[in-house]
Design a protein around this motif. Structure first.
Motif, PDB file in Angstrom:
ATOM      1  N   LYS A   1      51.130  91.265  21.690  1.00  0.00           N
ATOM      2  CA  LYS A   1      51.501  90.952  22.908  1.00  0.00           C
ATOM      3  C   LYS A   1      50.829  89.638  23.635  1.00  0.00           C
TER       4      LYS A   1
ATOM      5  N   PHE B   1      51.879  86.439  20.472  1.00  0.00           N
ATOM      6  CA  PHE B   1      53.397  86.392  20.304  1.00  0.00           C
ATOM      7  C   PHE B   1      54.240  87.269  21.381  1.00  0.00           C
ATOM      8  N   PRO B   2      53.885  87.357  22.559  1.00  0.00           N
ATOM      9  CA  PRO B   2      54.558  88.071  23.683  1.00  0.00           C
ATOM     10  C   PRO B   2      56.031  88.197  23.389  1.00  0.00           C
ATOM     11  N   GLN B   3      57.027  87.014  22.905  1.00  0.00           N
ATOM     12  CA  GLN B   3      58.277  87.182  23.062  1.00  0.00           C
ATOM     13  C   GLN B   3      58.606  87.957  21.900  1.00  0.00           C
ATOM     14  N   ALA B   4      58.026  88.072  20.811  1.00  0.00           N
ATOM     15  CA  ALA B   4      58.265  88.970  19.600  1.00  0.00           C
ATOM     16  C   ALA B   4      57.462  90.190  19.511  1.00  0.00           C
TER      17      ALA B   4
END
Length: 293
Positions: free
Chosen positions: A263, A266-269
């Protein structure tokens, strides 16, 4: 990411992983040892959180106690609930097909949700941590960390140690492990396997309820909170190995690290990384990290 932020994220990952272990260890006991796919296990986590909210004023009026007295009362009630549920419902599922187990335990989810709505309502509630643990510890010059989160980690570590000692150093643990391997053989030795399974189920329910109660001051209390934790708990069971307590502990810690740092980095993944971890581990070890035990 500076050192203080990294340390806070490490503590968050440890706390989340250990709390996840509390819930998942009860599930792996029921699923791995008794062979029952219990979709209602997440509901026990929700019941624990609502117990922390609803029992607190009752315990304070009756016994003059606070948060810790509420924990004790909740644990006693959860053991009774688990024993009753195994006797009335789950004792009939051991020889049934998995589809029947799934249907009945899913029905229990609906029952618990409706009872929760009728008794407590559908609002979101907050639970205050005890005053003794309401402070923070300084980390660096600007950042602090809540003492209560450290308390959660300590409770989870103590319980993990207690479970390890029970399973590896006691006669009860030996009987549970034997019963999970060969139920008929254990019965032929004169051991009451039905009572043993009720003890295991009651312990699994109590552990999940305890997890919900200690998590309530951190996550708040809201409808359906057990559904999301159930999915991630099955991921823990699959990664760690069905029926393995140490596997559940290691898998929970791995998921805690991957989810927390995912989080941040790589917050998008972040929502996918846990399942990528599961896929990679199953490609390496299809039966999970450890065998039952």
């Amino acid at each position: 990411m500076d050192l203080a932020t990294f340390l806070i994220q490490c503590l968050n990952a440890l706390q989340y992983g250990l709390l996840l272990f509390l819930v998942a260890s009860g599930l792996t006991l029921i699923f791995g040892i008794m062979g029952v796919i219990n979709l209602a296990h997440g509901s026990f986590y929700m019941i624990g959180a609502y117990m922390a909210y609803a029992l607190a004023p009752i315990v304070e009026r009756t016994f003059g106690g606070g948060f810790f007295a509420t924990l004790v009362c909740g644990l006693v009630l959860s053991v009774l609930l688990g024993y009753l549920l195994e006797w009335v419902f789950f004792s009939y599922l051991y020889e049934r097909e998995h589809l029947q187990q799934v249907l009945m335990t899913y029905g229990l989810i609906l029952v618990f949700e409706e009872l929760r709505s009728l008794t407590v309502g559908d609002d979101v509630h907050g639970v205050q941590p005890p005053e003794l643990l309401a402070g923070t510890l300084p980390l660096g010059e600007l950042m602090t960390y809540p003492v209560y989160r450290l308390f959660i980690s300590a409770v989870c570590l103590l319980l993990a140690l207690g479970m390890y000692l029970v399973f590896t150093r006691t006669r009860l643990g030996m009987m549970i492990r034997a019963g999970s391997s060969n139920r008929e053989m254990v019965q032929s030795l004169g051991i009451d396997i039905q009572f043993l399974y009720r003890v295991v189920f009651a312990a699994g329910v109590a552990i999940a309820v305890l997890a919900g109660m200690v998590a309530a001051p951190v996550s708040s209390v809201y409808p359906g909170m057990g559904n999301s934790v159930l999915i991630i708990c099955f991921v823990v069971v699959v990664i760690g190995g069905i029926g393995s307590i140490r596997g559940a502990l290691l898998a929970s810690l791995l998921i805690g690290v991957v989810d927390t740092f995912g989080k941040v980095v790589f917050p998008q993944a972040a929502g996918v990384l846990v399942y990528v971890l599961m896929a990679l581990i199953l490609l390496w070890k299809p039966s999970g990290l450890f065998k039952a035990g």
